[in-house]
Design an enzyme around this catalytic site. Structure first.
Site, PDB file in Angstrom:
ATOM      1  N   GLU A 154       0.827  -1.209   0.000  1.00  0.00           N
ATOM      2  CA  GLU A 154       0.000   0.000   0.000  1.00  0.00           C
ATOM      3  C   GLU A 154       0.872   1.273   0.000  1.00  0.00           C
ATOM      4  O   GLU A 154       0.607   2.205  -0.747  1.00  0.00           O
ATOM      5  CB  GLU A 154      -0.912  -0.050   1.234  1.00  0.00           C
ATOM      6  CG  GLU A 154      -2.215   0.677   1.143  1.00  0.00           C
ATOM      7  CD  GLU A 154      -2.796   0.808  -0.255  1.00  0.00           C
ATOM      8  OE1 GLU A 154      -2.955   1.965  -0.669  1.00  0.00           O
ATOM      9  OE2 GLU A 154      -3.074  -0.212  -0.943  1.00  0.00           O
ATOM     10  N   VAL A 155       1.913   1.296   0.836  1.00  0.00           N
ATOM     11  CA  VAL A 155       2.763   2.492   0.909  1.00  0.00           C
ATOM     12  C   VAL A 155       3.443   2.720  -0.443  1.00  0.00           C
ATOM     13  O   VAL A 155       3.443   3.826  -0.990  1.00  0.00           O
ATOM     14  CB  VAL A 155       3.838   2.339   2.014  1.00  0.00           C
ATOM     15  CG1 VAL A 155       4.756   3.553   2.040  1.00  0.00           C
ATOM     16  CG2 VAL A 155       3.175   2.136   3.366  1.00  0.00           C
TER      17      VAL A 155
ATOM     18  N   GLY B 170      11.139  50.764  14.121  1.00  0.00           N
ATOM     19  CA  GLY B 170      10.358  49.998  15.085  1.00  0.00           C
ATOM     20  C   GLY B 170       9.118  50.783  15.470  1.00  0.00           C
ATOM     21  O   GLY B 170       9.148  52.012  15.515  1.00  0.00           O
ATOM     22  N   GLY B 171       8.010  50.109  15.724  1.00  0.00           N
ATOM     23  CA  GLY B 171       6.785  50.775  16.170  1.00  0.00           C
ATOM     24  C   GLY B 171       6.250  51.722  15.128  1.00  0.00           C
ATOM     25  O   GLY B 171       6.086  51.351  13.963  1.00  0.00           O
ATOM     26  N   ASP B 172       6.003  52.966  15.520  1.00  0.00           N
ATOM     27  CA  ASP B 172       5.534  53.995  14.605  1.00  0.00           C
ATOM     28  C   ASP B 172       6.689  54.957  14.332  1.00  0.00           C
ATOM     29  O   ASP B 172       7.429  55.309  15.256  1.00  0.00           O
ATOM     30  CB  ASP B 172       4.358  54.760  15.242  1.00  0.00           C
ATOM     31  CG  ASP B 172       3.836  55.824  14.301  1.00  0.00           C
ATOM     32  OD1 ASP B 172       2.946  55.502  13.490  1.00  0.00           O
ATOM     33  OD2 ASP B 172       4.336  56.965  14.347  1.00  0.00           O
TER      34      ASP B 172
ATOM     35  N   MET C  45      11.663  53.927  26.754  1.00  0.00           N
ATOM     36  CA  MET C  45      13.090  54.013  27.091  1.00  0.00           C
ATOM     37  C   MET C  45      13.293  54.330  28.569  1.00  0.00           C
ATOM     38  O   MET C  45      14.206  55.064  28.929  1.00  0.00           O
ATOM     39  CB  MET C  45      13.783  55.091  26.221  1.00  0.00           C
ATOM     40  CG  MET C  45      13.727  54.770  24.750  1.00  0.00           C
ATOM     41  SD  MET C  45      14.413  56.073  23.716  1.00  0.00           S
ATOM     42  CE  MET C  45      13.001  57.153  23.502  1.00  0.00           C
TER      43      MET C  45
ATOM     44  N   ASP D  71      17.159  49.143  11.521  1.00  0.00           N
ATOM     45  CA  ASP D  71      18.096  49.213  12.647  1.00  0.00           C
ATOM     46  C   ASP D  71      17.718  48.145  13.670  1.00  0.00           C
ATOM     47  O   ASP D  71      16.840  47.323  13.429  1.00  0.00           O
ATOM     48  CB  ASP D  71      18.127  50.621  13.251  1.00  0.00           C
ATOM     49  CG  ASP D  71      16.745  51.068  13.676  1.00  0.00           C
ATOM     50  OD1 ASP D  71      16.089  50.331  14.427  1.00  0.00           O
ATOM     51  OD2 ASP D  71      16.310  52.154  13.246  1.00  0.00           O
TER      52      ASP D  71
ATOM     53  N   SER E 278       5.573  -9.859  -4.841  1.00  0.00           N
ATOM     54  CA  SER E 278       4.121  -9.863  -5.007  1.00  0.00           C
ATOM     55  C   SER E 278       3.627  -8.431  -4.887  1.00  0.00           C
ATOM     56  O   SER E 278       4.352  -7.565  -4.406  1.00  0.00           O
ATOM     57  CB  SER E 278       3.449 -10.731  -3.937  1.00  0.00           C
ATOM     58  OG  SER E 278       3.710 -10.165  -2.671  1.00  0.00           O
TER      59      SER E 278
ATOM     60  N   LYS F  26      22.808  50.682  15.266  1.00  0.00           N
ATOM     61  CA  LYS F  26      22.193  50.087  16.438  1.00  0.00           C
ATOM     62  C   LYS F  26      20.881  50.765  16.809  1.00  0.00           C
ATOM     63  O   LYS F  26      19.857  50.134  16.970  1.00  0.00           O
ATOM     64  CB  LYS F  26      23.193  50.209  17.589  1.00  0.00           C
ATOM     65  CG  LYS F  26      22.948  49.307  18.749  1.00  0.00           C
ATOM     66  CD  LYS F  26      24.213  49.280  19.613  1.00  0.00           C
ATOM     67  CE  LYS F  26      23.912  48.979  21.071  1.00  0.00           C
ATOM     68  NZ  LYS F  26      23.032  47.871  21.323  1.00  0.00           N
TER      69      LYS F  26
HETATM   70  N1  SAH Z   1       9.184  54.242  17.351  1.00  0.00           N
HETATM   71  C1  SAH Z   1       9.103  53.266  18.421  1.00  0.00           C
HETATM   72  C2  SAH Z   1       9.799  53.700  19.683  1.00  0.00           C
HETATM   73  C3  SAH Z   1      11.279  53.884  19.572  1.00  0.00           C
HETATM   74  S1  SAH Z   1      12.041  54.321  21.108  1.00  0.00           S
HETATM   75  C4  SAH Z   1       7.627  52.917  18.672  1.00  0.00           C
HETATM   76  O1  SAH Z   1       6.745  53.612  18.171  1.00  0.00           O
HETATM   77  O2  SAH Z   1       7.374  51.950  19.371  1.00  0.00           O
HETATM   78  C5  SAH Z   1      12.567  52.760  21.706  1.00  0.00           C
HETATM   79  C6  SAH Z   1      11.753  52.360  22.890  1.00  0.00           C
HETATM   80  O3  SAH Z   1      10.500  51.845  22.469  1.00  0.00           O
HETATM   81  C7  SAH Z   1      12.351  51.243  23.717  1.00  0.00           C
HETATM   82  O4  SAH Z   1      13.305  51.712  24.637  1.00  0.00           O
HETATM   83  C8  SAH Z   1      11.122  50.723  24.432  1.00  0.00           C
HETATM   84  O5  SAH Z   1      10.751  51.572  25.495  1.00  0.00           O
HETATM   85  C9  SAH Z   1      10.075  50.858  23.368  1.00  0.00           C
HETATM   86  N2  SAH Z   1       9.855  49.614  22.603  1.00  0.00           N
HETATM   87  C10 SAH Z   1      10.097  49.397  21.308  1.00  0.00           C
HETATM   88  N3  SAH Z   1       9.717  48.154  20.947  1.00  0.00           N
HETATM   89  C11 SAH Z   1       9.205  47.581  22.052  1.00  0.00           C
HETATM   90  C12 SAH Z   1       8.632  46.310  22.341  1.00  0.00           C
HETATM   91  N4  SAH Z   1       8.484  45.371  21.392  1.00  0.00           N
HETATM   92  N5  SAH Z   1       8.204  46.057  23.596  1.00  0.00           N
HETATM   93  C13 SAH Z   1       8.329  47.008  24.569  1.00  0.00           C
HETATM   94  N6  SAH Z   1       8.872  48.202  24.349  1.00  0.00           N
HETATM   95  C14 SAH Z   1       9.296  48.502  23.113  1.00  0.00           C
END
Ligand code: SAH
Length: 471
Positions: free
Chosen positions: A33-34, A318-320, A405, A264, A55, A286
């Protein structure tokens, strides 16, 4: 780095590929079968199959009788492997499978022995097909049942419209070869076509869509606007807090279309997975531009954008981008140079942290505003920062304050707030690495937060949320 081998010494990282076996000879030893299931897959792929087994199950006899395979009704002989491009053995007898594997390896032919990792050079993935699309899932031979489960899940997500879409994109690729002399432009158009959700939706609705329509819609036009236009353009894109599914669709789209992506350390590496392999990935330092000599400055954005006939540059943040993202310097550099740009918002860390901690940032009758603040140099005189007295008056008035921060200077923040009359019972939530694999949330009060951060092992990046919403 993941371990490269499993306990029995076989590799845990497999090299995937899709084989074109049309007209190629494949030897299958065994006719149960396999073996039958494997042979059907091989026949579908156009392989010329020779089966060896004393067979056979009825279905195999039928295939042989219909001339679709050659069946030798006898035991395996080492010479059987010659001329085969790959060998599969599934006799149910470990000794025979082992002998087949040895004979194949002696002849430098890749072999798979059913349910026997040590005697297999390759594994057979769990497969789902939609026309030209093949989804293959493997677990390095370790968990075939899991591979099958994942295959079913992915397969269920992949509706029938993808089959037609794949066919049309195949046609579009042929058309694109005539239409675009410049390979980079062709790649860009085809990438855009593959991301054309409108076309996909139209196919799903049963509408007639032609390959040329998809290509027309995706062709870079000189009259276009924003990221669609020709020439130098910079997009300051919010990458969100980490988890790739917290990217906005627009951010994803910009990454897919980019010629250059600058990032970064605050950008989660998983997000970079959306960057096409042809795009240039540039590490911008960084913590953004300011760190260290030799790093590109904001004017590097201008330089990258102006290269060649003008490129699409994505500056990932990162973030906004507009929240402690040092975007102002970049915007100034772009405006001074007259390079068009846009800002694509992202989920800022405070929002991700609040969501992870399960708290609202505003709450009816409790907190009517939220302040995004930083406290890097808390205590020192810094005109960029709210003073401790300012933050204290906000939290005492029942507002929410999210501190960016703030971890390194936490002792100073706590001392300064206490000195400004904030009670030590003020609720504080702290979230480290929100939406990232190492995420940690903790609740405490102003009086206990320092100890709590240490006890919970929370490290940067972290957000502090001060106020009654964190109670
Ligand atoms: N532009 C970024 C902030 C940059 S300042 C934003 O809108 O989120 C960097 C700081 O953001 C860090 O020191 C920390 O306080 C915060 N930060 C960024 N990513 C984070 C995460 N995943 N969880 C918690 N804090 C975060």
């Amino acid at each position: 780095m993941a371990e490269q081998t499993t306990q029995d010494g076989t590799a845990s990282v497999m090299y995937p590929m899709m084989l074109d076996l049309a007209g190629r000879r494949v030897l299958v030893v065994g006719a149960g079968e396999v073996a039958r299931r494997r042979i059907e897959g091989l026949i579908d792929a156009g392989a010329v199959v020779t089966a060896v087994a004393p067979s056979a199950v009825d279905a195999m006899r039928d295939l042989a009788a219909a001339g679709r395979i050659t069946w030798h009704a006898r035991p395996f002989d080492v010479d059987d492997v010659s001329g085969a491009v790959i060998v599969l053995t599934a006799t149910g007898d470990p000794a025979v499978d082992g002998a087949v594997a040895s004979a194949s390896r002696a002849a430098d032919i890749l072999v798979n022995a059913a349910d026997d990792d040590a005697n297999s050079d390759f594994h057979l993935p769990a497969v789902a097909r939609r026309g030209l699309i093949t989804i293959a899932v493997g677990t390095a031979g370790a968990a075939p049942a899991l591979s099958a489960r994942l295959r079913d899940r992915i397969g269920a997500w992949l509706g029938p419209e993808w089959e037609r879409f794949a066919t049309l994109l195949g046609e579009a690729r042929v058309l694109a070869r005539e239409r675009f002399g410049d390979p980079a432009e062709r790649m860009r158009a085809l990438r855009a076509a593959a991301g054309d959700n409108e076309a996909l939706a139209a196919i799903a609705r049963g509408e007639r869509v032609a390959a040329s329509d998809i290509l027309d819609a995706c062709e870079p036009r000189s009259g276009g606007e924003g990221f669609e236009r020709d020439g130098a353009f910079v997009s300051l894109v919010g990458a969100g807090p980490g988890a790739p599914d917290l990217l906005t669709l627009r951010a994803y789209d910009r990454l897919r279309m980019a010629d250059v992506v600058l990032y970064d350390d605050l950008v989660d590496r998983r997000v970079l997975g959306a960057v096409p392999p042809e795009a240039e990935l540039v590490y911008a330092g960084k913590r953004g531009w300011r760190s260290g000599p030799g790093r590109p400055g904001p004017e590097a954005l201008v330089r990258f954008a102006r290269e060649g006939n003008g490129r699409r540059v994505v500056r990932l943040k990162g973030g906004d981008p507009g929240v402690f993202g040092r975007s102002a310097e970049e915007i100034t550099a772009l405006e001074d140079a007259g390079v068009p740009y846009e800002i694509v918002p992202g989920v800022t860390a405070a929002f991700a942290a609040a969501a992870s901690a399960g708290i609202p940032l505003t709450e009816r009758g409790v907190a009517s505003s939220v302040t995004l603040a930083t406290a890097v140099s808390m205590g020192a005189e810094d005109p960029d920062e709210p003073s401790a007295a300012e933050l204290a008056s906000l939290v005492r008035a029942g507002r929410t304050v999210a501190v960016y921060m703030g971890l390194r200077t936490l002792p100073r923040l706590v001392a300064a707030l206490s000195l400004s009359g904030v009670p030590h019972t003020l609720p504080v939530a702290v979230v480290g690495a929100a939406s990232q694999p190492g995420e940690r949330c903790s609740r405490a009060t102003l009086g206990t937060i320092e100890r709590e951060v240490v006890a919970a092992g929370i490290t940067s990046p972290a957000i502090l949320i001060l106020g009654l919403v964190a109670r």
